[in-house]
Scaffold this motif. Structure first.
Motif, PDB file in Angstrom:
ATOM      1  N   GLU A   1       2.877 -43.895   1.403  1.00 27.84           N
ATOM      2  CA  GLU A   1       4.252 -44.332   1.970  1.00 27.84           C
ATOM      3  C   GLU A   1       4.564 -43.666   3.351  1.00 27.84           C
ATOM      4  N   LEU A   2       5.609 -43.969   4.130  1.00 33.66           N
ATOM      5  CA  LEU A   2       5.805 -43.614   5.278  1.00 33.66           C
ATOM      6  C   LEU A   2       6.472 -42.114   5.012  1.00 33.66           C
TER       7      LEU A   2
ATOM      8  N   GLU B   1       5.002 -54.289  13.561  1.00 27.71           N
ATOM      9  CA  GLU B   1       6.373 -53.366  13.211  1.00 27.71           C
ATOM     10  C   GLU B   1       5.908 -51.755  13.402  1.00 27.71           C
ATOM     11  N   LEU B   2       4.821 -51.336  12.868  1.00 30.50           N
ATOM     12  CA  LEU B   2       4.226 -50.329  13.048  1.00 30.50           C
ATOM     13  C   LEU B   2       4.195 -49.902  14.157  1.00 30.50           C
TER      14      LEU B   2
ATOM     15  N   ARG C   1      -1.665 -55.954   7.540  1.00 30.17           N
ATOM     16  CA  ARG C   1      -0.502 -54.882   7.325  1.00 30.17           C
ATOM     17  C   ARG C   1      -1.351 -53.595   6.861  1.00 30.17           C
TER      18      ARG C   1
ATOM     19  N   TYR D   1       3.193 -53.067   5.440  1.00 32.03           N
ATOM     20  CA  TYR D   1       4.003 -52.966   6.770  1.00 32.03           C
ATOM     21  C   TYR D   1       3.229 -53.849   7.712  1.00 32.03           C
TER      22      TYR D   1
ATOM     23  N   SER E   1       6.657 -46.852  15.013  1.00 26.42           N
ATOM     24  CA  SER E   1       5.967 -45.676  14.026  1.00 26.42           C
ATOM     25  C   SER E   1       5.141 -44.908  15.154  1.00 26.42           C
TER      26      SER E   1
END
Ligand code: CMC
Length: 388
Positions: free
Chosen positions: A57-58, A39-40, A31, A35, A44
């Protein structure tokens, strides 16, 4: 001085606390800032991941645009640096040239080496992220005897890199957008991996309060080694060697077991069940290679080699599974990169991780200069001949 514990390779020694990346090697969990990598990987972009790793942070939509714009604006390199790159040996390994060039950024940009000034650290961060692909592509073009291609400010980060590397053709059309997507995903998967050899190197160099360019340069050279990032090149060379020599896979694995050679792209210090990145990359490899007209012989060979190794107790007993480097090479090859550029691609991916760790350490009031101890095994005191 107290007792000194011996821990070769730092297998049991944590050198720092870090809030950037979490790995559970037994469960195959990775992660970034909390995250999950899966998922990234699906949700993303690499630039978002850079923001996440470096700033914690994103990015919001405004922040994402701001970062992307800064990277576009800073992608160029000074003429003096281009002349310097053109003077380097064309046949030098791109990783050697890249590490040297990144170190020299400190000399080209002396206004961003003062680590006590947050603005300078920020400037160095942007310059590194923006210029590394430009320098890498310039080195590549020189190596094939072609004119370097200038960055195009109308293109996104990855498209621009493919454009500077290959000229127009690779970033355009259906295949072009598949390559851009694939490259973006690969960069995300490589972006950080806590205290791996190169990141630990960046921290060690940085712990003496050396500038960020020199610290990242150290990381690039650490990444070059075949046990680390250089494994992606070594895997492809291994597959090519197996194919060209006609060695059958069982015989090759017998040689590995006899310790004559290693199965490159297998094994990991931390992952002892599977490497979550390698699962994503294997999926991507099938997607890319299925798009080719003919089946890719080296990909087929890699699949067979993996299956044979995983059926063999030598590998399962030692918990050796394919790592991030096992399938990347076949993808890079399909995209048209020569093997010597593979580790450079890893470096472009790992850069935000190196920067994030350097900055985390620089901001950490409890950080101290890295200064391991040793157990001395040399001779006791003796007298210089003739002076006894
Ligand atoms: N092929 C054959 N045997 C292996 C391999 C391999 N790839 N990797 C480890 N072993 C054996 C090793 O011989 C040892 O056996 P024994 O206990 O009988 O002596 C045992 O497995 C443990 O190996 P180790 O070298 O002590 O493990 P390590 O944690 O020090 O090294 C490694 C980790 C990744 C350097 C190693 O597995 C390796 O050399 N792999 C091949 C190179 C590679 O693919 N590197 C990429 C790593 S992942 C991403 C990255 O860092 O770039």
């Amino acid at each position: 001085t107290g007792k000194v514990a011996l821990d070769p390779g730092f297998v049991n020694t944590a050198s720092c606390s870090s809030a950037i990346t979490y790995i559970d090697g037994d469960a195959g969990i990775l992660r970034y800032r909390g995250y999950p990598i899966q998922e990234l990987a699906t949700g993303s972009s690499f630039i978002e991941v850079c923001h996440l790793l470096i700033y914690g942070e994103l990015p919001g939509p405004g922040e994402l645009k701001e970062l992307a714009d800064k990277l576009r604006q800073n992608a160029g390199i000074p003429d003096e640096m281009r002349t310097m790159l053109d003077a380097l040996p064309r046949e030098g390994h791109p990783m050697t040239l890249l590490g040297s060039a990144v170190n020299l950024l400190a000399a080209y940009y002396p206004d961003s080496v003062d680590l006590s000034d947050p603005d300078q650290v920020e400037l160095a961060t942007i310059r590194l992220l923006a210029k590394l692909p430009t320098i890498a592509a310039h080195i590549y073009r020189n190596s094939i005897g072609e004119q370097p291609v200038d960055p195009d400010p109308s293109l996104g980060y990855v498209e621009n890199f493919l454009h500077m590397t290959f000229g127009k053709e690779k970033g355009e059309g259906e295949l072009g957008s598949l390559f851009v997507k694939a490259m973006d995903l690969l960069l995300i998967l490589h972006a950080d991996h806590e205290q791996n050899c190169s990141t630990a190197t960046v921290r060690v160099v940085g712990s003496s309060e050396a500038d960020i360019y020199g610290s990242v340069s150290g990381g690039i050279h650490a990444l070059f080694g075949p046990l680390h990032g250089g494994a992606n090149q070594a895997v492809l060379e291994m597959l090519e060697e197996i194919r060209s020599s006609g060695t059958d896979l069982d015989t090759f694995l017998e040689r590995v077991k006899a310790r004559e050679t290693r199965l490159m792209g297998f094994g990991h210090r931390v992952y002892k069940n599977f490497d979550p990145r390698s699962k994503e990359i294997k999926g991507l490899a099938s997607q890319i290679l299925d798009n080719q007209e003919r089946p890719d012989e080296l990909f087929e060979l890699a699949l067979q080699l993996e299956a044979k190794a995983l059926a063999d107790p030598y590998f399962t007993e030692r918990k050796l599974y394919p790592n991030v480097d096992f399938y990347t090479g076949v993808i890079y090859r399909a995209m048209g990169f020569p093997t010597t550029m593979f580790t450079v691609l890893f470096a472009i991916g790992r850069l935000p991780g190196w920067i994030a760790h350097w900055r985390e350490q620089a901001a950490d009031q409890t950080s101290r200069i890295a200064r391991p101890r040793q157990l001395y095994t040399g001779p006791g005191q003796r007298s210089y001949p003739g002076r006894a």
